[in-house]
Design an enzyme around this catalytic site. Structure first.
Site, PDB file in Angstrom:
ATOM      1  N   GLU A 136       0.803  -1.235   0.000  1.00 55.62           N
ATOM      2  CA  GLU A 136       0.000   0.000   0.000  1.00 55.62           C
ATOM      3  C   GLU A 136       0.828   1.274   0.000  1.00 55.62           C
ATOM      4  OE1 GLU A 136      -0.479  -2.595   1.951  1.00 55.62           O
ATOM      5  OE2 GLU A 136      -2.549  -3.286   1.696  1.00 55.62           O
ATOM      6  N   HIS A 246     -10.913 -11.867   8.621  1.00 62.09           N
ATOM      7  CA  HIS A 246     -10.828 -11.438   7.219  1.00 62.09           C
ATOM      8  C   HIS A 246     -10.766 -12.690   6.337  1.00 62.09           C
ATOM      9  CE1 HIS A 246      -9.288  -9.346   3.663  1.00 62.09           C
ATOM     10  NE2 HIS A 246      -9.608  -8.203   4.254  1.00 62.09           N
TER      11      HIS A 246
HETATM   12  C1  UD1 Z   1      -6.931  -5.542   0.394  1.00 61.88           C
HETATM   13  C2  UD1 Z   1      -5.977  -4.362   0.226  1.00 61.88           C
HETATM   14  C3  UD1 Z   1      -5.655  -3.741   1.567  1.00 61.88           C
HETATM   15  C4  UD1 Z   1      -6.909  -3.415   2.348  1.00 61.88           C
HETATM   16  C5  UD1 Z   1      -7.791  -4.652   2.430  1.00 61.88           C
HETATM   17  C6  UD1 Z   1      -9.093  -4.272   3.073  1.00 61.88           C
HETATM   18  C7  UD1 Z   1      -4.368  -4.500  -1.592  1.00 61.88           C
HETATM   19  C8  UD1 Z   1      -3.011  -4.930  -2.009  1.00 61.88           C
HETATM   20  N1  UD1 Z   1      -4.716  -4.799  -0.339  1.00 61.88           N
HETATM   21  O1  UD1 Z   1      -6.232  -6.552   1.090  1.00 61.88           O
HETATM   22  O2  UD1 Z   1      -4.932  -2.537   1.376  1.00 61.88           O
HETATM   23  O3  UD1 Z   1      -6.546  -3.039   3.651  1.00 61.88           O
HETATM   24  O4  UD1 Z   1      -8.063  -5.124   1.107  1.00 61.88           O
HETATM   25  O5  UD1 Z   1      -9.756  -5.379   3.571  1.00 61.88           O
HETATM   26  O6  UD1 Z   1      -5.111  -3.943  -2.372  1.00 61.88           O
HETATM   27  N2  UD1 Z   1     -11.198 -12.541  -0.145  1.00 61.88           N
HETATM   28  C9  UD1 Z   1     -12.410 -13.203  -0.256  1.00 61.88           C
HETATM   29  N3  UD1 Z   1     -13.538 -12.429  -0.241  1.00 61.88           N
HETATM   30  C10 UD1 Z   1     -13.515 -11.078  -0.131  1.00 61.88           C
HETATM   31  C11 UD1 Z   1     -12.279 -10.444  -0.003  1.00 61.88           C
HETATM   32  C12 UD1 Z   1     -11.120 -11.185  -0.034  1.00 61.88           C
HETATM   33  O7  UD1 Z   1     -12.493 -14.412  -0.349  1.00 61.88           O
HETATM   34  O8  UD1 Z   1     -14.574 -10.455  -0.126  1.00 61.88           O
HETATM   35  C13 UD1 Z   1      -9.976 -13.367  -0.173  1.00 61.88           C
HETATM   36  C14 UD1 Z   1      -9.678 -13.911  -1.594  1.00 61.88           C
HETATM   37  O9  UD1 Z   1      -9.122 -15.167  -1.491  1.00 61.88           O
HETATM   38  C15 UD1 Z   1      -8.654 -12.896  -2.121  1.00 61.88           C
HETATM   39  C16 UD1 Z   1      -7.872 -12.619  -0.847  1.00 61.88           C
HETATM   40  O10 UD1 Z   1      -8.851 -12.556   0.194  1.00 61.88           O
HETATM   41  O11 UD1 Z   1      -7.885 -13.411  -3.173  1.00 61.88           O
HETATM   42  C17 UD1 Z   1      -7.025 -11.380  -0.858  1.00 61.88           C
HETATM   43  O12 UD1 Z   1      -7.788 -10.234  -1.247  1.00 61.88           O
HETATM   44  P1  UD1 Z   1      -7.020  -8.872  -1.692  1.00 61.88           P
HETATM   45  O13 UD1 Z   1      -8.023  -7.841  -1.995  1.00 61.88           O
HETATM   46  O14 UD1 Z   1      -6.021  -9.185  -2.729  1.00 61.88           O
HETATM   47  O15 UD1 Z   1      -6.197  -8.490  -0.411  1.00 61.88           O
HETATM   48  P2  UD1 Z   1      -6.660  -8.078   1.025  1.00 61.88           P
HETATM   49  O16 UD1 Z   1      -5.779  -8.817   1.924  1.00 61.88           O
HETATM   50  O17 UD1 Z   1      -8.119  -8.201   1.197  1.00 61.88           O
HETATM   51  N1  UDP Z   2     -14.937  -3.420   9.222  1.00 64.30           N
HETATM   52  C1  UDP Z   2     -16.198  -3.973   9.028  1.00 64.30           C
HETATM   53  N2  UDP Z   2     -16.395  -5.279   9.439  1.00 64.30           N
HETATM   54  C2  UDP Z   2     -15.403  -6.028   9.984  1.00 64.30           C
HETATM   55  C3  UDP Z   2     -14.124  -5.437  10.156  1.00 64.30           C
HETATM   56  C4  UDP Z   2     -13.920  -4.135   9.746  1.00 64.30           C
HETATM   57  O1  UDP Z   2     -17.113  -3.330   8.540  1.00 64.30           O
HETATM   58  O2  UDP Z   2     -15.660  -7.196  10.324  1.00 64.30           O
HETATM   59  C5  UDP Z   2     -14.725  -2.018   8.759  1.00 64.30           C
HETATM   60  C6  UDP Z   2     -14.040  -1.102   9.728  1.00 64.30           C
HETATM   61  O3  UDP Z   2     -14.976  -0.438  10.552  1.00 64.30           O
HETATM   62  C7  UDP Z   2     -13.299  -0.132   8.817  1.00 64.30           C
HETATM   63  C8  UDP Z   2     -13.002  -0.965   7.602  1.00 64.30           C
HETATM   64  O4  UDP Z   2     -13.862  -2.096   7.651  1.00 64.30           O
HETATM   65  O5  UDP Z   2     -14.146   0.922   8.391  1.00 64.30           O
HETATM   66  C9  UDP Z   2     -11.565  -1.350   7.630  1.00 64.30           C
HETATM   67  O6  UDP Z   2     -11.340  -2.297   6.661  1.00 64.30           O
HETATM   68  P1  UDP Z   2     -10.028  -3.179   6.635  1.00 64.30           P
HETATM   69  O7  UDP Z   2      -9.462  -3.281   8.008  1.00 64.30           O
HETATM   70  O8  UDP Z   2     -10.394  -4.426   5.912  1.00 64.30           O
HETATM   71  O9  UDP Z   2      -9.076  -2.333   5.682  1.00 64.30           O
HETATM   72  P2  UDP Z   2      -8.055  -1.132   5.958  1.00 64.30           P
HETATM   73  O10 UDP Z   2      -8.765  -0.030   6.635  1.00 64.30           O
HETATM   74  O11 UDP Z   2      -6.920  -1.687   6.759  1.00 64.30           O
HETATM   75  O12 UDP Z   2      -7.612  -0.779   4.580  1.00 64.30           O
END
Ligand code: UD1
Ligand code: UDP
Length: 365
Positions: A136, A246
């Site tokens: 990020e 998550h």
């Molecule tokens: C992404 C963002 C991160 C943000 C986070 C919020 C990047 C590099 N990372 O990380 O900055 O903080 O989202 O949550 O953009 N998956 C599901 N269902 C979902 C979402 C994710 O199954 O609804 C699983 C999938 O296997 C997917 C994996 O999570 O391939 C990773 O998702 P990805 O968006 O690449 O990364 P995050 O760790 O979620």
């Molecule tokens: N959040 C949510 N449900 C959850 C956990 C987090 O709605 O079970 C919300 C939280 O209040 C915040 C946002 O998701 O607004 C943060 O998302 P995340 O931590 O996935 O991403 P980041 O902020 O680190 O990019």
């Protein structure tokens, strides 16, 4: 004088982008001077849909790009390729994006290639370390460099941008739209959706929330953190812990394997309304999330930030405590943390108004 509405294309892909763009989209939608088109990359699938529902948002276009266990290069290349066609068809006057995900960086680069100006909400956040958070920090720097309008949430974010040589005339200090969304939700109380979390929340006694998902803790650091968490749970018999897990497999599989304890609830990701309700109810938050570091100070809740560096230092030692990513630090952090004074440096709930006013002025409205 401009005659036709300003065509805004908002692109979003993940849960936090929906939460933080929703207040801006709400204002843009009801203003006849704008024509809004919303494109979801669906970098997240379930989390995106769950969050869009909360805010009543329906994308005009959905690229449906998420694949299980994707890595940043895969999601970047799929998004970049798909957005070229979208931008050529939609021909927006300006691209609206928020934050630092791969969706955001891909959208910025695609818009740059097409010569479309970019408005970036939540500009200027920096840790100064390209590997933390990864990827990020790099996404933010690249995106800010290409943007025409940079909405910095705090004066510190503005300072970071100016130090990188960005023209100060492009920067607007707005507050963080996370606070706008949080205040909006607090005015709309609703019964719990997740019954298990509701029944835990209704019982008396202290509750801590845990959320972890950053890529830099995958593998050994995450295992260490979860083992540290188990020890902390053992040593504090009156506390209960709720961990909305998550869906990223690197986190969900490890948590399900290691965290078996009657006072730890592994919950599914909560919808934003439930999550805000849980934050209001809780006594402590342990997290590596970006958004939660901004929301918790607004609610006056102490946060143990499980990271080595944060791009949100404004609340450090005034509510938020940076604990590193070693499980051993967690116990020590808890005792320090609960005694810290509170502050809310991230916004006043009117960031979206300032953002929309700046876009209007940019468009000559
Ligand atoms: C992404 C963002 C991160 C943000 C986070 C919020 C990047 C590099 N990372 O990380 O900055 O903080 O989202 O949550 O953009 N998956 C599901 N269902 C979902 C979402 C994710 O199954 O609804 C699983 C999938 O296997 C997917 C994996 O999570 O391939 C990773 O998702 P990805 O968006 O690449 O990364 P995050 O760790 O979620
Ligand atoms: N959040 C949510 N449900 C959850 C956990 C987090 O709605 O079970 C919300 C939280 O209040 C915040 C946002 O998701 O607004 C943060 O998302 P995340 O931590 O996935 O991403 P980041 O902020 O680190 O990019």
């Amino acid at each position: 004088m401009r005659r036709r509405p300003v065509n805004i294309l908002a692109v979003l892909g993940t849960r936090p982008e929906v939460i933080k763009l929703a207040p801006v989209l709400r204002l843009v939608k009801k203003d006849k001077k704008f024509r809004l088109r919303l494109c979801a990359t669906a970098q997240h699938r379930q989390l995106l849909d769950q969050t869009l529902r909360v805010f009543g948002l329906k994308p005009h276009l959905d690229l449906d790009l998420m694949r299980p266990d994707q890595c940043p290069s895969e999601i970047l290349s799929r998004t970049l390729a798909a957005l070229q066609g979208v931008l050529r068809k939609e021909k927006p006057d300006i691209l609206l994006i928020q934050g630092d995900t791969t969706t955001v960086w891909a959208a910025a680069l695609a818009a740059f290639h097409e010569g479309i100006p970019i408005a970036h909400v939540e500009s200027g956040l920096r840790t100064g370390d390209l590997k933390r958070p990864y990827p990020e920090e790099a996404n933010r720097i690249f995106t800010d460099r290409l943007s025409s309008l940079l909405f910095a949430p705090t004066p510190l974010a503005r300072k970071n941008l100016i130090e990188e040589g960005i023209d100060p005339r492009k920067i607007f200090v707005t507050g963080n739209t996370a606070v706008d969304s949080l205040l909006w939700v607090l005015k709309r109380p609703r019964p719990w959706t997740c019954r298990t979390v509701a029944s835990w929340a209704k019982k008396p006694g202290p509750i801590a929330i845990v959320t972890l998902h950053r890529r830099e803790i995958f593998g050994k650091p995450l295992k260490g953190l979860l083992r540290g968490l188990l020890k902390t749970v053992e040593k504090n018999p009156h506390w209960r812990w709720i961990f909305p897990v998550h869906p990223t497999p690197q986190v969900s599989k490890t948590a399900q394997r290691l965290l078996h304890h009657p006072r730890i609830l592994l919950a599914p990701p909560l919808d934003y309304l439930d999550f805000v309700r849980l934050m209001k109810r809780c006594d402590l938050i342990v997290t590596d999330s970006g958004g939660i570091q901004e929301e918790a100070p607004t609610l006056g809740k102490p946060v143990v930030v499980m990271r080595e560096k944060t791009e949100r230092p404004e609340a450090l030692d005034r509510g938020n405590y940076l604990a590193g990513i070693s499980g051993k630090n967690l116990e020590r952090a808890l005792s320090i943390k609960l005694k810290l004074p509170k502050c809310n440096p991230f916004g006043d709930g009117r960031a979206a108004q300032r953002i929309v006013a700046a876009i209007k002025s940019w468009a000559g409205l």
